[in-house]
Structure formats: C-alpha cells, structure tokens
Design an enzyme around this catalytic site. Sequence first.
Site, PDB file in Angstrom:
ATOM      1  CB  CYS A 114      -1.075  -0.297   1.384  1.00 48.52           C
ATOM      2  SG  CYS A 114      -1.505  -1.251   1.612  1.00 48.52           S
ATOM      3  CB  ALA A 135       0.455  10.949  -2.793  1.00 50.60           C
ATOM      4  N   GLY A 136       0.359   9.486  -5.879  1.00 51.78           N
ATOM      5  CA  GLY A 136      -0.290   8.166  -6.961  1.00 51.78           C
ATOM      6  C   GLY A 136       1.343   8.560  -7.138  1.00 51.78           C
ATOM      7  CB  SER A 159      10.167  11.367  -1.318  1.00 50.13           C
ATOM      8  OG  SER A 159      10.807  12.472  -1.885  1.00 50.13           O
ATOM      9  NE  ARG A 189     -12.661 -13.509 -41.599  1.00 52.92           N
ATOM     10  CZ  ARG A 189     -13.815 -13.287 -41.267  1.00 52.92           C
ATOM     11  NH1 ARG A 189     -13.962 -14.177 -41.396  1.00 52.92           N
ATOM     12  NH2 ARG A 189     -14.514 -12.200 -41.476  1.00 52.92           N
ATOM     13  CD  GLU A 205       5.048  -2.581  -9.697  1.00 52.65           C
ATOM     14  OE1 GLU A 205       5.875  -2.163  -9.129  1.00 52.65           O
ATOM     15  OE2 GLU A 205       4.529  -3.639  -9.391  1.00 52.65           O
TER      16      GLU A 205
END
Length: 408
Positions: free
Chosen positions: A128, A134-135, A184, A292, A388
């Site tokens: 998580c 906040a991505g 961060s 086909r 990600e």
Amino acid sequence: MAEFTLELNDDQKQVRDWLHGFAADVIRPAASEWDEREETPWPVIQEAAKVGIYSLDFYAQQFFDPTGLGIPVAMEELFWGDAGIALSIVGTGLAAVGVLANGTEEQIGTWIPQMYGDADDVKLAAFCSSEPDAGSDVGAMRTRAVYDEAKDEWILNGTKTWATNGGIANVHVVVAVVDPALGSKGHASFIVPPATPGLSQGQKFKKHGIRASHTAEVVLEDARVPGHCLLGGKEKLDERLARARERAKSGGERVKNAAMATFEASRPAVGAMAVGTARAAYEVALDYAKTRSQFGRPIIDNQGIAFQLADMRTRIDAARLLVWRASWMASAGKPFDSAEGSMSKLYASETAKSVTAQAVQILGGNGFTREYPVERMHRDAAIYTIFEGTSEIQRLVIARTLSGMPIR
C-alpha cells in the site's frame, strides 16, 4: 556473478514449460469467467498453491536465480495465460519485495511466509503506497505514522488506494510519512499484521481490465502496530532520517525512499508481465491471420497484415531483451546508470498496448467481441503503462538519469 546469456539453461527451460502448461491448462480456461465476475479467482490461486507455484519457495528460487532470469521468465508465462488471474497469483509478490528491499533478516523470515500460507490455507499480502492525492507524486503522501514511545507502537492514519489485494490481504505493507519536513525522504514502510484493529477496506474498484485482480482502498484509523513492524528497525530509520536532514541542509544527494526501492526492484518484472500479454495477443492474431480467408486467400497473404505481424513480433522480442538485461543487471548488482529498469518497463508496457491494439484490428469485428480473447488482452494491457510508475514517469526517470538534471 553469472554471465549474461540469452540461452536458458535446462532448469530454466523446465520451469518455463511447467508454467506454460499451468497457464494453458488452468489459467486460460478460467480467464473469461473471472474477468466477467470481477472477483478474486480463489480456486485458481489454490490450484497454483497445490502445485507449488503460489508459494514462498517457488518465488525464492526464481528471485535468487543467479542469472536474474527466473522472475521474468515466470512472469511472462503466467501473464501469457491471463493478466488478471496472473496478477491475483503474483500480487503478493510486491509486498514480499517491499519486505525484502527494506526489512531485516528476522522480518523477512517472520512475515514473508505469512504472506503466502500453504496449500491448505492460502494467504494474501498487499503493498500500500499510492494515495488519492499521491500516486506518482510520492512527496504528497499524507498517511502518517507516529511513534508511541511508551508502548513501543506506531500509530497509522490515512487512506491508501489502488492496492492489489487491499483489505482482503492477511498482511499489509504500508508506506507512511514519519517526518513530513523531509518530503519523500521522510517515509518508512510498516507491516500491518492480520486482524489489526483500525485497518479496513474502503472502496473496491470496478476496472477496465485485470478485473480478476482485487483492487481497493485501504483505510487506516489509529491502526497500532508493534515497534518491530517498522521495516528495517527504528535504529536504522533514525540514522537514515538524520542523514537526510544533514543532506537537506547541505543540498547533498537524494536519498531513496522505501516505496521507490520497492518499485525499482519490481519494474523489470512488470515489463515481463507486459511481454507475456503482448505475446499472447500476437499468437492469437497470427493464428487467426493464417486461418481467416477473405477474397479467396488467408488474410496473412496481404502485406498490410503480414507487416503488422512482423512489427508486433519484433517489438515483443526487443521488449524481452530489455527486460532480461535489466533483470540480469539487478541480479548482478550492477547499478541502473541509464535507468535500465525504467527503460524495460516503459518499452514493454507500450509494446503491450500497441500489440494488443493491432491484434484487435487484425481480427476486425471478431476482435471487438468477448468471443475472442484479444478484446480482454487489450483492456488488460492498458494497466502496464499506468501502475508501478506511468510511462510518463518512466520517461522522466530515464531523462533525469541520463541528463543529471532535475527535469519536471
């Protein structure tokens, strides 16, 4: 250190063929049903556990393959079967990587087995990190972890989103802010043990693709976890925060945060997933084009179709080479000086989107229906350029690494 090679050894070929058989015989026949149901495919996960695919031992063997190719080979074959079901099988792995990247030996030995359980009692885990605001911008993370020194406990509050297995997992790995002033660099990762009061599932998302994989919000309301659940331990955290504060004062080098360490380690694996989906769609399109007929001949006799298939196969092979290079470099301890991990994820992800779209086009109206799997593969492929780290973020990482400039 193993030499880089494009030739799989006999053991790797045996594992590849075994996984391909499982994907063909177990995953593919169930793919359409669980995509429609939009539920976790527990019977398939349990079958994977019974044969040893969903297990700590299997992933450890692939992770520690000295050539670095164990994980990408496994991911490609499973996702060739179906992306949604495969993600349900391997989703626990991201949480496991989070522990491997940041935890102590004792934490690794204690928690990773609990993430998988066994064939008779299958467990899940969730990583998580992302939040509603906040991505890609991890510096905007708001989930807080406050240390209660008297009880040696961390108190977690916040909401996580886009969590694979979120809320239904037995073990959650949560990234939280411990020092807001450091941005961060002030993040840390925590194990949230099973049945922890204060952790609950929020909204479950109804998705465009990978619908057999459970994705939901995870809500933390005064969730208390023991001090030993801080990955890496408090002494190591205090040392890291002290260094970050000193570097912030002096304008020194950046310090990687816990979430980024996990994503860097997993990007080539995500690239391998994308290669598997692209390969599956290409094979369907190739078989269709050979059988086909239009205007009295197979449609592959037309250059417009044949050239598309040639380009599709070329891109798939190029993507696999980038994934294998990055995987070997990571295993050999070679730094990604040119952001090779991001390169592999970027190119493979974009290849999956392009190849699956071309497959739909080659099948024409049939490709637009759920009677043929390329429709589902095309929907599934969209996720690779998003989760990600989006393709835009991968390009940013690559550009910053190559230039040394703080490109925005």
